[in-house]
Scaffold this active site. Structure first.
Site, PDB file in Angstrom:
ATOM      1  CE  LYS A  14       0.979   0.946   4.510  1.00 50.40           C
ATOM      2  NZ  LYS A  14       1.693   2.163   4.989  1.00 50.40           N
ATOM      3  CG  MET A 105       5.621   0.575   0.362  1.00 51.32           C
ATOM      4  SD  MET A 105       6.011   0.170  -1.343  1.00 51.32           S
ATOM      5  CE  MET A 105       4.381  -0.174  -2.011  1.00 51.32           C
ATOM      6  N   GLY A 106       3.646  -1.823   4.145  1.00 49.28           N
ATOM      7  CA  GLY A 106       2.772  -2.840   4.703  1.00 49.28           C
ATOM      8  C   GLY A 106       3.041  -4.248   4.203  1.00 49.28           C
ATOM      9  CG  ASP A 142      -0.680  -0.579   7.862  1.00 47.39           C
ATOM     10  OD1 ASP A 142      -1.529   0.299   8.125  1.00 47.39           O
ATOM     11  OD2 ASP A 142       0.541  -0.343   7.779  1.00 47.39           O
TER      12      ASP A 142
END
Length: 307
Positions: A14, A105-106, A142
Site C-alpha cells: 500500500k 508499504m505494509g 494495516d
C-alpha cells in the site's frame, strides 16, 4: 477438514496518499487518519498442510533478517485463524516477497492478509470476510486494509476502514532504500520534533482527519490534483532519520514525477506520475542514478486466492 493440500494467495502493498498523525496518547499510541491505496506489488503466500507452523521466504527482497518464529506476523495470522476455526493442524508457509521490508508499504501486513485467505481455504473454514477482518484487526493496523485493498480511509489506529471511491488508475514509481526504518523510531522522532518546536507549530489534533482535497482527487481520478494534496506527517521525521531520501525526492521530481511522498513510515518513496509513459521514463531515470525503482498502478483488490 482440509479442502486442498496446498493453497496460494496474494495480497498487495500500500501507499498512504494521506497520513495525519494525532497527538501522543496516554497509552503510547497515536490515532491516525489515512487514505490508503493498494498497489500492484504483491506478496504471494503458499500454504501447505503440515503438523506444525513454519514460514520461509523467497523472492527478490532480501529477507535474512526476518523472524521465522511465532512472532512472525504471518505465523501469528495462521495461529489466530486456527484458534478461531478450532483447527488442530498446522501449516507450512512459503512467502514470495516483493514488498520492501520495513519500507512503509505494509509488506508484513500483506503477508498476514494473504495467509488468512490461504489458510481459510486450506482448512475448509470459509469463515467469510467479516470474520477474517475481525482477526485482521487483532493482528495489526494495516492488516485489514491489505485484506480489503482498493482505496480506503483508515481511522483509529488505521484499522477502522471506510471504502473510498477512486476513479481510473494512478501510476506510481516506487524508489526503494537500501535499508528499512523502524516505525516506532519514526513516530518517536515525530513526537520529539513536536515537543521541541511546540512554541512554533500548531499542536497536533487528538483525532486527525483526511484532507478533503485528497478524497476529491481520488474521486475525480485526477493525478495532478492528488499530487498537490499528498501529505504525510511522518515524512519529516523519516527524512531526519534518512537524510539521503531528500536527494531521492528531489531527483524524482526533477525527472518528471508530479510529486513524491514517503510512504507510511518510510523509507520507500512513492512518486506519482501523470501517465504510464512518464512512469516508465521516471523508472529509467532513477535506475540510471543507481536507485532501485519499480513501476506500479493502483488501486488494486486486496488479498485473493490464486488459481
Amino acid at each position: 477438514m482440509v479442502s486442498r493440500s496446498t493453497v496460494r494467495a496474494k495480497a498487495p502493498g500500500k501507499i498512504n496518499v494521506h497520513l495525519g498523525v494525532g497527538s501522543l496518547q496516554d497509552d503510547g499510541y497515536h490515532d491516525v487518519a489515512t487514505a490508503y491505496q493498494a498497489v500492484s506489488l504483491y506478496e504471494i503466500v503458499e500454504a501447505t498442510s503440515a503438523p506444525d507452523f513454519s514460514v520461509r521466504f523467497t523472492g527478490p527482497i532480501a529477507s535474512s533478517g526476518l523472524s521465522t518464529g511465532a512472532d512472525n506476523l504471518a505465523i501469528r495470522a495462521a495461529m489466530a485463524l486456527a484458534r478461531r476455526g478450532r483447527v488442530t493442524d498446522g501449516v507450512s508457509l512459503s512467502i514470495d516477497k516483493h514488498v520492501p521490508i520495513a519500507g512503509g508499504m505494509g509488506g508484513g501486513s500483506a503477508d498476514a492478509a494473504a495467509t488468512l485467505v490461504a489458510c481459510d481455504e486450506l482448512w475448509g473454514l470459509h469463515l467469510g470476510r467479516d470474520a477474517l477482518h475481525e482477526i485482521a484487526r487483532e493482528l495489526g493496523a494495516d492488516v485489514p486494509f491489505a485484506l480489503a485493498g482498493g482505496t480506503a480511509v483508515g481511522t483509529g489506529r488505521g484499522d477502522q476502514l471506510t471504502p473510498a471511491l477512486a476513479r481510473g488508475q494512478f501510476h506510481w514509481v516506487l524508489a526503494y532504500a537500501d535499508d528499512g526504518l523502524s516505525t516506532p523510531d519514526v513516530y518517536r522522532a515525530l513526537d520529539e520534533h513536536r515537543a521541541l518546536h511546540a512554541a512554533d507549530i500548531a499542536p497536533a489534533h487528538d483525532v486527525p482527519t483526511v484532507d478533503a482535497r485528497v478524497l476529491q482527487a481520488l474521486r475525480a481520478g485526477d493525478a495532478s490534483m492528488l499530487a498537490e494534496a499528498l501529505q504525510n506527517d511522518l515524512q519529516a521525521p523519516a527524512l531526519q532519520l534518512r537524510p539521503r531520501l531528500v536527494g531521492t525526492l528531489e531527483l524524482g521530481e526533477r525527472s518528471g514525477a508530479l510529486a513524491g511522498i514517503v510512504s507510511g513510515s518510510g523509507p520507500t518513496v512513492a512518486f506519482l506520475c501523470d501517465s504510464v509513459e512518464s512512469a516508465v521514463e521516471l523508472q529509467a531515470s532513477l535506475g540510471a542514478a543507481q536507485v532501485m525503482a519499480v513501476k506500479v498502478t493502483g488501486p488494486v483488490p486486496g488479498a485473493r486466492l490464486i488459481d
